[in-house]
Design an enzyme around this catalytic site. Structure first.
Site, mmCIF file in Angstrom:
data_model
loop_
_atom_site.group_PDB
_atom_site.id
_atom_site.type_symbol
_atom_site.label_atom_id
_atom_site.label_comp_id
_atom_site.label_asym_id
_atom_site.label_seq_id
_atom_site.Cartn_x
_atom_site.Cartn_y
_atom_site.Cartn_z
ATOM 1 N N GLU A 118 0.826 -1.199 0.000
ATOM 2 C CA GLU A 118 0.000 0.000 0.000
ATOM 3 C C GLU A 118 0.866 1.257 0.000
ATOM 4 O OE1 GLU A 118 -2.982 -0.134 -0.642
ATOM 5 O OE2 GLU A 118 -3.555 -2.199 -0.134
ATOM 6 N N ARG A 122 -17.874 0.063 5.261
ATOM 7 C CA ARG A 122 -18.923 -0.674 4.541
ATOM 8 C C ARG A 122 -19.692 -1.577 5.485
ATOM 9 N NH1 ARG A 122 -18.868 -5.736 2.638
ATOM 10 N NH2 ARG A 122 -16.634 -5.938 3.036
ATOM 11 N N CYS A 172 -8.089 -1.146 8.205
ATOM 12 C CA CYS A 172 -6.716 -1.255 7.688
ATOM 13 C C CYS A 172 -6.164 0.124 7.357
ATOM 14 C CB CYS A 172 -6.686 -2.152 6.448
ATOM 15 S SG CYS A 172 -6.851 -3.914 6.798
ATOM 16 N N HIS A 223 -1.278 -5.413 2.357
ATOM 17 C CA HIS A 223 -2.454 -6.280 2.335
ATOM 18 C C HIS A 223 -2.076 -7.634 1.748
ATOM 19 C CE1 HIS A 223 -5.642 -3.011 2.795
ATOM 20 N NE2 HIS A 223 -6.056 -3.987 3.572
#
Length: 218
Positions: free
Chosen positions: A83, A93, A146, A168
């Site tokens: 990342e 979400r 995250c 990730h």
């Protein structure tokens, strides 16, 4: 002796395991301090907006690491994702493990809009691909726990000279889960070892961060 700190997450979303922690545990079980030239510390984080960073910050204070690699699960991906950017927003979400579900909330009210990773993402990408491990550089860590942990890590360590960032990983093939992109936990562990090793080398000045051609990361 230098120290690497790896963090992974507890299960969430109804899963029995979290591949990020499984990979970190595997690294811990196979880490050779003499061969790597560094000690290793690990910590499991809660999947909560309010709890993940305090646990990671306490581990940083305890172990005083030179390199921190925070690791999370990215379901439905088929590659290790290095990342590049953490953004100052929480937009969940699904609820976290405490039931919190922030929508378009800043992580730090007066903080920068984003932080770049402190890890040598291109050097790590090259090393992973040399090892034939599927890997990409990702420009979004999402807006869930995250990303919140990634942002807090960079914000909290901004002035401490610690090389830190986020990776990730896909699910593991050992899980009872129908995910075509899953990889063996040993492969994920080797990927984390390579990222840590590369970060130590760049931080120590023994390896330069390569400049790659446009599009080479995809």
């Amino acid at each position: 002796m230098r120290t690497v700190l790896l963090s992974g997450f507890e299960p969430f979303g109804g899963d029995a395991v979290n591949s990020s922690w499984e990979a970190v545990r595997h690294v811990a079980g196979t880490w050779d301090t003499d061969a790597e030239g560094a000690g290793l510390a690990t910590v499991r984080l809660p999947v909560t907006f309010g709890g993940a960073w305090p646990v990671l910050a306490a581990a940083v204070d305890e172990h005083v690491p030179d390199v921190v690699v925070a690791v999370g699960l990215a379901g439905a991906t088929d590659a290790v994702r290095l990342e590049r950017v953490a953004v100052n927003v929480a937009d969940a979400r699904i609820p976290d493990n405490d039931g919190a579900q922030p929508v378009d909330e800043p992580l730090v009210a007066d903080g920068p809009a984003a932080y770049f990773s402190g890890l040598p993402v291109k050097a790590a990408l090259a090393a992973l691909r040399e090892a034939r491990i599927p890997a990409v550089v990702s420009n979004t860590a999402g807006t869930y726990v995250c990303n919140a942990t990634f942002y807090a890590l960079r914000h909290g360590l901004a002035d401490r000279g610690v090389t830190a960032g986020f990776v990730h990983v896909p699910r593991t093939v050992e899980e009872d889960h129908h995910d075509a992109g899953a990889l063996p936990v040993a492969t994920l562990a080797e990927a984390l070892r390579i990222v840590a090793r590369t970060a130590l080398a760049v931080a120590g000045g023994t390896l330069a961060e390569p400049v790659m051609a446009a599009g080479a990361e995809h």
